[in-house]
Design a protein around this motif. Structure first.
Motif, PDB file in Angstrom:
ATOM      1  N   SER A   1       0.829  -1.206   0.000  1.00 37.89           N
ATOM      2  CA  SER A   1       0.000   0.000   0.000  1.00 37.89           C
ATOM      3  C   SER A   1       0.866   1.260   0.000  1.00 37.89           C
ATOM      4  CB  SER A   1      -0.921  -0.003   1.226  1.00 37.89           C
ATOM      5  OG  SER A   1      -1.729   1.154   1.262  1.00 37.89           O
ATOM      6  N   ILE A   2       1.881   1.270   0.832  1.00 35.53           N
ATOM      7  CA  ILE A   2       2.776   2.431   0.884  1.00 35.53           C
ATOM      8  C   ILE A   2       3.458   2.650  -0.461  1.00 35.53           C
ATOM      9  CG2 ILE A   2       4.882   3.363   1.932  1.00 35.53           C
ATOM     10  CD1 ILE A   2       4.058   1.802   4.517  1.00 35.53           C
ATOM     11  N   ALA A   3       3.979   1.576  -1.045  1.00 38.15           N
ATOM     12  CA  ALA A   3       4.664   1.689  -2.337  1.00 38.15           C
ATOM     13  C   ALA A   3       3.706   2.166  -3.427  1.00 38.15           C
ATOM     14  CB  ALA A   3       5.273   0.341  -2.715  1.00 38.15           C
ATOM     15  N   ALA A   4       2.482   1.633  -3.428  1.00 42.55           N
ATOM     16  CA  ALA A   4       1.502   2.008  -4.446  1.00 42.55           C
ATOM     17  C   ALA A   4       1.177   3.488  -4.387  1.00 42.55           C
ATOM     18  CB  ALA A   4       0.229   1.181  -4.257  1.00 42.55           C
ATOM     19  N   TYR A   5       0.897   3.968  -3.194  1.00 40.73           N
ATOM     20  CA  TYR A   5       0.431   5.340  -3.056  1.00 40.73           C
ATOM     21  C   TYR A   5       1.554   6.376  -3.085  1.00 40.73           C
ATOM     22  CZ  TYR A   5      -4.316   3.726  -2.058  1.00 40.73           C
ATOM     23  OH  TYR A   5      -5.576   3.182  -2.163  1.00 40.73           O
ATOM     24  N   THR A   6       2.796   5.936  -2.944  1.00 40.98           N
ATOM     25  CA  THR A   6       3.908   6.884  -3.022  1.00 40.98           C
ATOM     26  C   THR A   6       4.584   6.890  -4.397  1.00 40.98           C
ATOM     27  OG1 THR A   6       5.405   5.224  -2.067  1.00 40.98           O
ATOM     28  CG2 THR A   6       4.432   6.822  -0.560  1.00 40.98           C
ATOM     29  N   SER A   7       4.448   5.784  -5.157  1.00 41.01           N
ATOM     30  CA  SER A   7       5.182   5.678  -6.426  1.00 41.01           C
ATOM     31  C   SER A   7       4.306   5.332  -7.630  1.00 41.01           C
ATOM     32  CB  SER A   7       6.279   4.599  -6.307  1.00 41.01           C
ATOM     33  OG  SER A   7       7.148   4.870  -5.231  1.00 41.01           O
ATOM     34  N   GLY A   8       2.987   5.302  -7.442  1.00 38.76           N
ATOM     35  CA  GLY A   8       2.131   4.709  -8.467  1.00 38.76           C
ATOM     36  C   GLY A   8       1.503   5.623  -9.486  1.00 38.76           C
ATOM     37  N   TYR A   9       1.708   6.931  -9.396  1.00 39.58           N
ATOM     38  CA  TYR A   9       0.946   7.843 -10.249  1.00 39.58           C
ATOM     39  C   TYR A   9       1.236   7.644 -11.742  1.00 39.58           C
ATOM     40  CZ  TYR A   9      -1.079  12.091 -12.174  1.00 39.58           C
ATOM     41  OH  TYR A   9      -1.820  12.970 -12.928  1.00 39.58           O
ATOM     42  N   GLU A  10       2.495   7.623 -12.143  1.00 34.90           N
ATOM     43  CA  GLU A  10       2.828   7.508 -13.570  1.00 34.90           C
ATOM     44  C   GLU A  10       2.397   6.153 -14.123  1.00 34.90           C
ATOM     45  OE1 GLU A  10       6.906   8.394 -14.209  1.00 34.90           O
ATOM     46  OE2 GLU A  10       6.704  10.515 -13.639  1.00 34.90           O
ATOM     47  N   TRP A  11       2.618   5.102 -13.345  1.00 34.99           N
ATOM     48  CA  TRP A  11       2.188   3.770 -13.782  1.00 34.99           C
ATOM     49  C   TRP A  11       0.688   3.754 -14.024  1.00 34.99           C
ATOM     50  CZ3 TRP A  11      -1.181   0.007 -12.042  1.00 34.99           C
ATOM     51  CH2 TRP A  11      -1.028  -1.277 -12.576  1.00 34.99           C
ATOM     52  N   LEU A  12      -0.073   4.375 -13.133  1.00 31.35           N
ATOM     53  CA  LEU A  12      -1.524   4.401 -13.272  1.00 31.35           C
ATOM     54  C   LEU A  12      -1.958   5.125 -14.544  1.00 31.35           C
ATOM     55  CD1 LEU A  12      -4.389   3.907 -12.252  1.00 31.35           C
ATOM     56  CD2 LEU A  12      -4.172   5.967 -10.833  1.00 31.35           C
ATOM     57  N   GLN A  13      -1.272   6.189 -14.904  1.00 34.57           N
ATOM     58  CA  GLN A  13      -1.641   6.903 -16.130  1.00 34.57           C
ATOM     59  C   GLN A  13      -1.487   6.007 -17.357  1.00 34.57           C
ATOM     60  OE1 GLN A  13      -3.144   9.731 -15.195  1.00 34.57           O
ATOM     61  NE2 GLN A  13      -2.357   8.978 -13.235  1.00 34.57           N
ATOM     62  N   ASP A  14      -0.407   5.227 -17.400  1.00 30.23           N
ATOM     63  CA  ASP A  14      -0.220   4.285 -18.509  1.00 30.23           C
ATOM     64  C   ASP A  14      -1.266   3.179 -18.475  1.00 30.23           C
ATOM     65  OD1 ASP A  14       1.822   5.604 -19.697  1.00 30.23           O
ATOM     66  OD2 ASP A  14       3.402   4.165 -19.204  1.00 30.23           O
ATOM     67  N   LEU A  15      -1.572   2.696 -17.278  1.00 31.66           N
ATOM     68  CA  LEU A  15      -2.599   1.656 -17.149  1.00 31.66           C
ATOM     69  C   LEU A  15      -3.935   2.156 -17.688  1.00 31.66           C
ATOM     70  CD1 LEU A  15      -3.659  -1.078 -15.935  1.00 31.66           C
ATOM     71  CD2 LEU A  15      -4.247   0.263 -13.901  1.00 31.66           C
ATOM     72  N   ILE A  16      -4.344   3.352 -17.310  1.00 27.95           N
ATOM     73  CA  ILE A  16      -5.619   3.902 -17.753  1.00 27.95           C
ATOM     74  C   ILE A  16      -5.654   4.020 -19.275  1.00 27.95           C
ATOM     75  CG2 ILE A  16      -7.068   5.974 -17.767  1.00 27.95           C
ATOM     76  CD1 ILE A  16      -7.336   4.361 -15.229  1.00 27.95           C
ATOM     77  N   ARG A  17      -4.548   4.451 -19.870  1.00 26.84           N
ATOM     78  CA  ARG A  17      -4.505   4.560 -21.335  1.00 26.84           C
ATOM     79  C   ARG A  17      -4.677   3.197 -21.987  1.00 26.84           C
ATOM     80  NH1 ARG A  17      -0.880   8.915 -20.207  1.00 26.84           N
ATOM     81  NH2 ARG A  17       0.943   7.536 -20.127  1.00 26.84           N
ATOM     82  N   TYR A  18      -4.029   2.182 -21.408  1.00 25.73           N
ATOM     83  CA  TYR A  18      -4.125   0.841 -21.997  1.00 25.73           C
ATOM     84  C   TYR A  18      -5.538   0.283 -21.843  1.00 25.73           C
ATOM     85  CZ  TYR A  18      -2.659  -3.781 -23.525  1.00 25.73           C
ATOM     86  OH  TYR A  18      -2.532  -4.954 -24.232  1.00 25.73           O
ATOM     87  N   ILE A  19      -6.116   0.420 -20.657  1.00 26.15           N
ATOM     88  CA  ILE A  19      -7.481  -0.071 -20.431  1.00 26.15           C
ATOM     89  C   ILE A  19      -8.454   0.652 -21.357  1.00 26.15           C
ATOM     90  CG2 ILE A  19      -9.396  -0.069 -18.775  1.00 26.15           C
ATOM     91  CD1 ILE A  19      -7.334  -0.700 -16.594  1.00 26.15           C
ATOM     92  N   ASP A  20      -8.294   1.962 -21.494  1.00 30.19           N
ATOM     93  CA  ASP A  20      -9.182   2.725 -22.370  1.00 30.19           C
ATOM     94  C   ASP A  20      -9.074   2.238 -23.810  1.00 30.19           C
ATOM     95  OD1 ASP A  20     -11.055   4.977 -22.690  1.00 30.19           O
ATOM     96  OD2 ASP A  20      -9.447   5.877 -23.871  1.00 30.19           O
ATOM     97  N   LYS A  21      -7.872   1.892 -24.202  1.00 28.54           N
ATOM     98  CA  LYS A  21      -7.656   1.343 -25.549  1.00 28.54           C
ATOM     99  C   LYS A  21      -8.388   0.011 -25.710  1.00 28.54           C
ATOM    100  CE  LYS A  21      -3.743  -0.550 -28.195  1.00 28.54           C
ATOM    101  NZ  LYS A  21      -2.290  -0.802 -28.109  1.00 28.54           N
TER     102      LYS A  21
END
Length: 396
Positions: free
Chosen positions: A282-302
């Motif tokens: 949880s700590i790692a996700a919420y401190t380092s996850g923003y850029e990864w999430l943006q790529d994930l959202i783009r892929y899911i949207d695709k």
């Protein structure tokens, strides 16, 4: 230049033999092992490397004894909510739960009494129902309305007599399975009704980070201080970062009286410890996850856009509206004019694809199927081609 340079979401990850519910229980769930599983809401993508590294580092200390959640655990959650939604919370508002479904049950027990009515808005995530009925509470259906273009809340119908003694409402925000990212106006109308009737709002916001481009998630508790006082927010990094197996969720409550009631219940059940690796992830996700999430959202949207276009063009009898959030498609199969068993057989036996059958989500779900497209584009294409062929073969 590749569209997704940082992370390889196209990679086919072999999840078989890992005690994986989605893959290793196909025979038990569907009666067939050789199907493409696109049902339970977890992703086929690797957990982000910064989370894996953090877990490996912690595992390197070879003592896994009793642990507590450090202050950075709480501050990372608060910082994430501030950055994502401009929602300013106190870390004192964050309570622990080993999952969202346990949290729904805890809320039922902590805030209502046997015989009390709790409102749900079907078709909706089916554990809502058992969290109410298994504890002797009364399930009250406030059905969503399907306009053909999107699903909408029917707040007006809440003025009917059967809702007069309701003590709480469970809402799915964003909504699973119909994929709505409820607007501020829709939520405000519902919350103002709840304020007038003194109805507690339990808002499941686990899919909030998976809001798709063009839409914005509104946490219920940001709609005003009075609304926040009657709102319990359930959230977790599990859907966003594919770590559901680490059983770490949050229950956010600003009202100190409600916090006390919730903690009294969970402490009596001794379910508050959590686990070392869930804390670390949880700590790692919420401190380092923003850029990864943006790529994930783009892929899911695709994936979502491709699937919606393919279905509406190539599979007569099935249609789908693009979701505003989540990686789930809500397929309208009513055009096939099939009963529940026939529809299940079509997808499992003929198409060899495992989806969630719509009636399990309650009234309004009949004739629909829920499809999880958080997998490689290759899997999505293969599954859709198999469904198209199975539907085409019906006419032969």
């Amino acid at each position: 230049m590749q569209e997704f340079m940082s992370w390889n979401f196209d990679e086919t990850v072999n999840r078989e033999g890992t005690w994986c519910v989605k893959y290793d229980l196909r025979k038990e769930i569907f009666g067939e092992a050789d199907i493409i599983p696109m049902w339970v809401a977890d992703m086929d993508f690797n957990t982000p490397p910064f989370i894996v590294s953090a877990i490996k580092e912690r595992a390197g200390h070879e003592v896994y004894g009793y642990s507590f959640r450090p202050q950075v655990y709480y501050s990372s959650i608060a910082d994430w909510l501030s950055k994502q939604y401009k929602w300013q919370i106190s870390t004192d508002w964050i309570c622990f739960s080993p999952g969202i479904v346990p949290a729904l049950n805890f809320c039922t027990l902590a805030f209502t009494e046997p015989g009390d009515g709790i409102i749900v808005q079907p078709p909706v995530y089916f554990p809502f129902f058992s969290a109410i009925e298994s504890h002797g509470r009364k399930l009250l259906y406030n059905r969503l309305v399907n306009t053909g273009k999107r699903w909408e809340m029917d707040v007006r119908s809440l003025h009917q007599p059967q809702f007069e003694n309701a003590k709480a409402i469970f809402i799915s925000n964003p909504h699973n399975p119909v994929g709505r990212s409820w607007s501020k106006e829709e939520l405000t109308e519902l919350c103002e009704f709840c304020l007038k009737r003194n109805i507690l709002i339990i808002s499941d916001e686990i899919h909030s980070d998976l809001t798709l481009p063009g839409y914005m998630h509104t946490p219920v508790a940001t709609l005003g201080e009075e609304i926040a006082e009657i709102t319990i927010t359930l959230t977790a990094p599990s859907k966003t970062f594919n770590i559901a197996g680490l059983a770490t969720s949050s229950v956010i409550i600003s009202n100190p009286l409600l916090i006390k009631r919730f903690l009294t219940l969970t402490e009596s059940l001794h379910v508050g410890n959590g686990n070392i690796f869930g804390i670390t992830a949880s700590i790692a996700a919420y401190t380092s996850g923003y850029e990864w999430l943006q790529d994930l959202i783009r892929y899911i949207d695709k994936n979502v856009s491709f699937a919606i276009d393919f279905i509406n063009k190539n599979i007569p009898g099935i249609s789908a509206v693009k979701p505003e959030a989540t990686y789930m498609l809500w397929l309208d199969c009513t055009g096939l004019q099939m009963g529940v068993k026939e529809l299940q057989s079509l997808f499992i036996k003929n198409a060899r694809v495992g989806l969630n059958e719509g009636s399990t989500f309650g009234p309004g779900g009949e004739g629909f199927m829920r499809m999880n497209v958080a997998t490689s584009m290759t899997n999505v294409e293969q599954a859709l081609e198999q469904i198209a062929k199975a539907v085409s073969d019906l006419k032969k």
